[in-house]
Design a protein around this motif. Sequence first.
Motif, PDB file in Angstrom:
ATOM      1  N   THR A  23       0.843  -1.175   0.000  1.00  0.00           N
ATOM      2  CA  THR A  23       0.000   0.000   0.000  1.00  0.00           C
ATOM      3  C   THR A  23       0.882   1.230   0.000  1.00  0.00           C
ATOM      4  O   THR A  23       2.047   1.173   0.365  1.00  0.00           O
ATOM      5  N   GLU A  24       0.319   2.346  -0.397  1.00  0.00           N
ATOM      6  CA  GLU A  24       1.092   3.578  -0.478  1.00  0.00           C
ATOM      7  C   GLU A  24       1.723   3.903   0.865  1.00  0.00           C
ATOM      8  O   GLU A  24       1.088   3.814   1.905  1.00  0.00           O
ATOM      9  N   GLY A  25       3.006   4.266   0.836  1.00  0.00           N
ATOM     10  CA  GLY A  25       3.706   4.622   2.052  1.00  0.00           C
ATOM     11  C   GLY A  25       4.450   3.456   2.677  1.00  0.00           C
ATOM     12  O   GLY A  25       5.258   3.647   3.564  1.00  0.00           O
ATOM     13  N   ASP A  26       4.174   2.241   2.212  1.00  0.00           N
ATOM     14  CA  ASP A  26       4.858   1.065   2.740  1.00  0.00           C
ATOM     15  C   ASP A  26       6.139   0.810   1.965  1.00  0.00           C
ATOM     16  O   ASP A  26       6.243   1.125   0.791  1.00  0.00           O
ATOM     17  N   SER A  27       7.082   0.196   2.648  1.00  0.00           N
ATOM     18  CA  SER A  27       8.257  -0.269   1.930  1.00  0.00           C
ATOM     19  C   SER A  27       8.129  -1.774   1.749  1.00  0.00           C
ATOM     20  O   SER A  27       7.390  -2.436   2.456  1.00  0.00           O
ATOM     21  N   VAL A  28       8.821  -2.283   0.778  1.00  0.00           N
ATOM     22  CA  VAL A  28       8.821  -3.714   0.493  1.00  0.00           C
ATOM     23  C   VAL A  28      10.214  -4.225   0.772  1.00  0.00           C
ATOM     24  O   VAL A  28      11.199  -3.652   0.308  1.00  0.00           O
ATOM     25  N   HIS A  29      10.317  -5.302   1.551  1.00  0.00           N
ATOM     26  CA  HIS A  29      11.616  -5.929   1.778  1.00  0.00           C
ATOM     27  C   HIS A  29      11.738  -7.087   0.807  1.00  0.00           C
ATOM     28  O   HIS A  29      10.922  -8.008   0.820  1.00  0.00           O
ATOM     29  N   VAL A  30      12.722  -7.019  -0.053  1.00  0.00           N
ATOM     30  CA  VAL A  30      12.958  -8.067  -1.036  1.00  0.00           C
ATOM     31  C   VAL A  30      14.122  -8.905  -0.546  1.00  0.00           C
ATOM     32  O   VAL A  30      15.243  -8.431  -0.449  1.00  0.00           O
ATOM     33  N   CYS A  46      15.483 -15.367 -11.747  1.00  0.00           N
ATOM     34  CA  CYS A  46      16.455 -14.395 -11.226  1.00  0.00           C
ATOM     35  C   CYS A  46      17.171 -13.625 -12.335  1.00  0.00           C
ATOM     36  O   CYS A  46      17.501 -12.458 -12.166  1.00  0.00           O
ATOM     37  N   GLY A  47      17.412 -14.272 -13.446  1.00  0.00           N
ATOM     38  CA  GLY A  47      18.125 -13.616 -14.538  1.00  0.00           C
ATOM     39  C   GLY A  47      17.358 -12.454 -15.137  1.00  0.00           C
ATOM     40  O   GLY A  47      17.932 -11.601 -15.793  1.00  0.00           O
ATOM     41  N   ASP A  48      16.048 -12.424 -14.911  1.00  0.00           N
ATOM     42  CA  ASP A  48      15.216 -11.362 -15.453  1.00  0.00           C
ATOM     43  C   ASP A  48      14.435 -10.672 -14.339  1.00  0.00           C
ATOM     44  O   ASP A  48      13.282 -10.306 -14.492  1.00  0.00           O
ATOM     45  N   CYS A  49      15.068 -10.516 -13.172  1.00  0.00           N
ATOM     46  CA  CYS A  49      14.431  -9.853 -12.038  1.00  0.00           C
ATOM     47  C   CYS A  49      15.092  -8.510 -11.782  1.00  0.00           C
ATOM     48  O   CYS A  49      16.318  -8.382 -11.853  1.00  0.00           O
ATOM     49  N   LEU A  50      14.295  -7.543 -11.456  1.00  0.00           N
ATOM     50  CA  LEU A  50      14.764  -6.191 -11.183  1.00  0.00           C
ATOM     51  C   LEU A  50      15.917  -6.156 -10.184  1.00  0.00           C
ATOM     52  O   LEU A  50      16.942  -5.527 -10.419  1.00  0.00           O
ATOM     53  N   VAL A  51      15.772  -6.860  -9.077  1.00  0.00           N
ATOM     54  CA  VAL A  51      16.787  -6.807  -8.020  1.00  0.00           C
ATOM     55  C   VAL A  51      18.105  -7.399  -8.510  1.00  0.00           C
ATOM     56  O   VAL A  51      19.167  -6.810  -8.325  1.00  0.00           O
ATOM     57  N   THR A  52      18.054  -8.554  -9.147  1.00  0.00           N
ATOM     58  CA  THR A  52      19.278  -9.191  -9.632  1.00  0.00           C
ATOM     59  C   THR A  52      19.956  -8.340 -10.694  1.00  0.00           C
ATOM     60  O   THR A  52      21.178  -8.180 -10.677  1.00  0.00           O
ATOM     61  N   VAL A  53      19.174  -7.793 -11.612  1.00  0.00           N
ATOM     62  CA  VAL A  53      19.738  -6.974 -12.683  1.00  0.00           C
ATOM     63  C   VAL A  53      20.412  -5.727 -12.122  1.00  0.00           C
ATOM     64  O   VAL A  53      21.515  -5.373 -12.515  1.00  0.00           O
ATOM     65  N   LEU A  54      19.768  -5.066 -11.151  1.00  0.00           N
ATOM     66  CA  LEU A  54      20.330  -3.824 -10.609  1.00  0.00           C
ATOM     67  C   LEU A  54      21.366  -4.048  -9.510  1.00  0.00           C
ATOM     68  O   LEU A  54      22.325  -3.297  -9.409  1.00  0.00           O
ATOM     69  N   LEU A  55      21.160  -5.064  -8.659  1.00  0.00           N
ATOM     70  CA  LEU A  55      21.999  -5.208  -7.467  1.00  0.00           C
ATOM     71  C   LEU A  55      22.745  -6.528  -7.358  1.00  0.00           C
ATOM     72  O   LEU A  55      23.541  -6.705  -6.440  1.00  0.00           O
ATOM     73  N   GLY A  56      22.465  -7.474  -8.221  1.00  0.00           N
ATOM     74  CA  GLY A  56      23.148  -8.762  -8.139  1.00  0.00           C
ATOM     75  C   GLY A  56      22.697  -9.603  -6.964  1.00  0.00           C
ATOM     76  O   GLY A  56      23.503 -10.294  -6.369  1.00  0.00           O
ATOM     77  N   ALA A  57      21.445  -9.593  -6.590  1.00  0.00           N
ATOM     78  CA  ALA A  57      20.876 -10.374  -5.485  1.00  0.00           C
ATOM     79  C   ALA A  57      21.625 -10.141  -4.178  1.00  0.00           C
ATOM     80  O   ALA A  57      22.410 -10.964  -3.741  1.00  0.00           O
ATOM     81  N   PRO A  58      21.377  -9.027  -3.523  1.00  0.00           N
ATOM     82  CA  PRO A  58      22.072  -8.714  -2.274  1.00  0.00           C
ATOM     83  C   PRO A  58      21.783  -9.768  -1.206  1.00  0.00           C
ATOM     84  O   PRO A  58      20.636 -10.169  -1.035  1.00  0.00           O
ATOM     85  N   PRO A  59      22.821 -10.228  -0.496  1.00  0.00           N
ATOM     86  CA  PRO A  59      22.639 -11.320   0.465  1.00  0.00           C
ATOM     87  C   PRO A  59      21.692 -11.001   1.618  1.00  0.00           C
ATOM     88  O   PRO A  59      21.018 -11.884   2.123  1.00  0.00           O
ATOM     89  N   ALA A  60      21.605  -9.753   2.026  1.00  0.00           N
ATOM     90  CA  ALA A  60      20.729  -9.386   3.148  1.00  0.00           C
ATOM     91  C   ALA A  60      19.384  -8.860   2.670  1.00  0.00           C
ATOM     92  O   ALA A  60      18.567  -8.434   3.461  1.00  0.00           O
ATOM     93  N   GLY A  61      19.149  -8.892   1.383  1.00  0.00           N
ATOM     94  CA  GLY A  61      17.912  -8.343   0.853  1.00  0.00           C
ATOM     95  C   GLY A  61      18.024  -6.842   0.676  1.00  0.00           C
ATOM     96  O   GLY A  61      19.073  -6.243   0.916  1.00  0.00           O
ATOM     97  N   VAL A  62      16.936  -6.250   0.262  1.00  0.00           N
ATOM     98  CA  VAL A  62      16.917  -4.817   0.022  1.00  0.00           C
ATOM     99  C   VAL A  62      15.516  -4.291   0.341  1.00  0.00           C
ATOM    100  O   VAL A  62      14.529  -4.973   0.099  1.00  0.00           O
ATOM    101  N   ASP A  63      15.451  -3.104   0.919  1.00  0.00           N
ATOM    102  CA  ASP A  63      14.180  -2.449   1.187  1.00  0.00           C
ATOM    103  C   ASP A  63      13.937  -1.411   0.103  1.00  0.00           C
ATOM    104  O   ASP A  63      14.814  -0.606  -0.198  1.00  0.00           O
ATOM    105  N   ILE A  64      12.740  -1.442  -0.465  1.00  0.00           N
ATOM    106  CA  ILE A  64      12.373  -0.503  -1.513  1.00  0.00           C
ATOM    107  C   ILE A  64      11.197   0.316  -0.995  1.00  0.00           C
ATOM    108  O   ILE A  64      10.124  -0.229  -0.739  1.00  0.00           O
ATOM    109  N   ASP A  65      11.426   1.630  -0.793  1.00  0.00           N
ATOM    110  CA  ASP A  65      10.354   2.460  -0.245  1.00  0.00           C
ATOM    111  C   ASP A  65       9.335   2.802  -1.334  1.00  0.00           C
ATOM    112  O   ASP A  65       9.522   2.481  -2.508  1.00  0.00           O
ATOM    113  N   SER A  66       8.251   3.447  -0.936  1.00  0.00           N
ATOM    114  CA  SER A  66       7.135   3.686  -1.865  1.00  0.00           C
ATOM    115  C   SER A  66       7.535   4.561  -3.049  1.00  0.00           C
ATOM    116  O   SER A  66       7.091   4.326  -4.170  1.00  0.00           O
ATOM    117  N   GLU A  67       8.365   5.566  -2.828  1.00  0.00           N
ATOM    118  CA  GLU A  67       8.805   6.420  -3.936  1.00  0.00           C
ATOM    119  C   GLU A  67       9.679   5.644  -4.908  1.00  0.00           C
ATOM    120  O   GLU A  67       9.563   5.803  -6.126  1.00  0.00           O
TER     121      GLU A  67
END
Length: 78
Positions: free
Chosen positions: A5-12, A25-46
């Motif tokens: 929902t708006e204002g929430d962050s998503v933890h990938v 994974c070869g065609d996933c946003l996170v892998t393409v941009l970050l190389g699958a970070p071991p601790a995950g990544v938080d993506i805020d609403s913006e």
Amino acid sequence: MFDSTEGDSVHVDCDSCIVRGPSACGDCLVTVLLGAPPAGVDIDSEEQVALDVLARAGVVPPLRLVRAVAPDPGTLAG
């Protein structure tokens, strides 16, 4: 594309993705941009909005994260 929902962050967290593997994974946003970070990544609403725009324009692939959903205990009762 993002399921928050708006204002929430998503933890990938790639370790929690049930479609994890070369085909997804070869065609996933996170892998393409970050190389699958071991601790995950938080993506805020913006960031979600910006990444959705880029994915819809074909600049980056969409997020392919699929999480397992625990069954509702009420539906398991016979």
